[in-house]
Design an enzyme around this catalytic site. Structure first.
Site, PDB file in Angstrom:
ATOM      1  N   ASP A  35     -10.976   2.598   3.930  1.00 39.10           N
ATOM      2  CA  ASP A  35     -11.316   1.169   3.888  1.00 39.10           C
ATOM      3  C   ASP A  35     -12.819   0.964   3.725  1.00 39.10           C
ATOM      4  O   ASP A  35     -13.269  -0.154   3.439  1.00 39.10           O
ATOM      5  CB  ASP A  35     -10.876   0.476   5.183  1.00 39.10           C
ATOM      6  CG  ASP A  35      -9.548  -0.244   5.048  1.00 39.10           C
ATOM      7  OD1 ASP A  35      -9.280  -0.766   3.954  1.00 39.10           O
ATOM      8  OD2 ASP A  35      -8.809  -0.285   6.045  1.00 39.10           O
ATOM      9  N   GLN A  66      -4.643  -1.477   9.503  1.00 39.09           N
ATOM     10  CA  GLN A  66      -4.554  -2.813   8.906  1.00 39.09           C
ATOM     11  C   GLN A  66      -5.134  -3.860   9.857  1.00 39.09           C
ATOM     12  O   GLN A  66      -4.820  -3.876  11.044  1.00 39.09           O
ATOM     13  CB  GLN A  66      -3.077  -3.132   8.562  1.00 39.09           C
ATOM     14  CG  GLN A  66      -2.876  -4.435   7.824  1.00 39.09           C
ATOM     15  CD  GLN A  66      -3.485  -4.449   6.423  1.00 39.09           C
ATOM     16  OE1 GLN A  66      -3.634  -3.409   5.772  1.00 39.09           O
ATOM     17  NE2 GLN A  66      -3.857  -5.621   5.938  1.00 39.09           N
ATOM     18  N   LYS A 119       0.841  -1.203   0.000  1.00 42.21           N
ATOM     19  CA  LYS A 119       0.000   0.000   0.000  1.00 42.21           C
ATOM     20  C   LYS A 119       0.879   1.257   0.000  1.00 42.21           C
ATOM     21  O   LYS A 119       0.622   2.211  -0.753  1.00 42.21           O
ATOM     22  CB  LYS A 119      -0.945  -0.027   1.212  1.00 42.21           C
ATOM     23  CG  LYS A 119      -2.034  -1.103   1.080  1.00 42.21           C
ATOM     24  CD  LYS A 119      -2.846  -1.348   2.353  1.00 42.21           C
ATOM     25  CE  LYS A 119      -3.792  -2.537   2.128  1.00 42.21           C
ATOM     26  NZ  LYS A 119      -4.654  -2.876   3.267  1.00 42.21           N
TER      27      LYS A 119
END
Ligand code: GUN
Length: 293
Positions: free
Chosen positions: A120, A97, A53
């Site tokens: 997200d 994460q 990422k």
């Protein structure tokens, strides 16, 4: 019939290139999109994802700030870190994460993220907006799937879709994406899961079959309709002493046998995986644009 291989690496590169054009336009207006990534612990798999990422941010010109915390970080300290990024007007996207250590309430962390920065798409505000068809930040992995299908020349319009898996990260948001009226959607969606009896009765009817269960090579040839589009969301490590790393990656689909009957199929790796990161770049650009509107 041997399936067409859907090239997630190529399509993800196209999407990152589009994101770069948008990043350049924002920079010309004096806005530098910035993503904050929070990584707790030292899971090697999560580290690979986080690093990819950050690398993608560099490629498209998005600034990234990575914060690493030890596994024993207290929930309050993690919430404070989220608050710090919520309050920082130079940060447009926040990603924590997953998975998180067991002592941390994952939902409390997700709900603390400012929905406008929730790249997200996991916050209940974004999940709710997605469900009722409002513009929002949608979860990256499911958002990439209609892109993979349509950019490979297949339509979603009027198709019977069967999703296997009801996770909050993939299965449930994907239902809500594909059922909406509009381009790259308008499907009839069935969501199957571990409580589904006679699963193959549903999967054999699917024009588009999407496996997101996390069980290696679960979908076998007998479960698939001839000529269907098969999307494999699974990334499973299986022991393989012949491999230099002593493991190899396999999907949720028994690729070698299913490709003999499917019309199109995504490989693992190189299918859905790269799309998640590309869609994260799109979401970060979108968040930066919305925040500065
Ligand atoms: N873990 C597995 N997939 C994801 C994802 O899409 N986002 C985050 N934050 N964690 C994950």
């Amino acid at each position: 019939m041997v399936a067409t291989i859907i090239d997630g690496i190529k399509i993800a590169a196209e999407i990152r290139a589009e994101a770069k054009v948008e990043v350049d336009a924002l920079k010309a207006q004096g806005i530098e999109p910035c993503l904050a990534v929070i990584f707790v612990g030292e899971s090697p798999a999560s580290k690979v994802y986080v690093d990819s990422k950050v690398r993608a941010c560099e490629e498209v010109g998005i600034k990234s700030v990575k914060k690493t915390a030890n596994t024993d970080i207290k929930q309050e300290a993690l919430l404070a870190l989220v608050d710090q990024f919520n309050d920082d007007e130079n940060v447009h996207g926040i990603l924590v994460q997953l998975p998180l250590p067991h002592h941390i309430d994952k939902n409390a962390i997700i709900e603390r993220i400012d929905p406008a920065k929730d790249v997200d798409g996991f916050h209940p505000v974004n999940a709710g907006k997605l469900m009722i068809g409002l513009d929002c930040l949608a979860p990256c992995t499911p958002a990439g799937i209609p892109e993979l299908i349509t950019r490979s020349g297949y339509s979603t319009e009027h198709k019977k879709v069967v999703i296997i898996g009801r996770s909050n990260i993939v299965g449930k948001p994907l239902m809500n994406i594909l059922v909406q009226k509009g381009p790259k959607a308008n499907c009839t969606v069935t969501c199957c899961h571990s409580g589904t009896e006679h699963l193959e009765k549903y999967t054999r009817e699917a024009d588009i079959l999407i496996a997101a269960i996390g069980v290696p090579e679960f979908v076998t040839q007998g479960m698939v309709k001839e000529g269907s589009v098969v999307i494999d969301v699974g990334i499973n490590r299986v022991d393989d002493l012949e491999h230099s790393r002593a493991y190899r990656l396999v999907g949720d689909v028994a690729y070698d046998e299913v490709k003999e009957i499917a019309g199109a199929i995504t490989p693992v790796p190189g299918g859905v995986g790269p799309m998640t990161v590309a869609m994260l770049m799109k979401n970060t650009v979108k968040a930066a644009r919305m925040i500065n509107r």
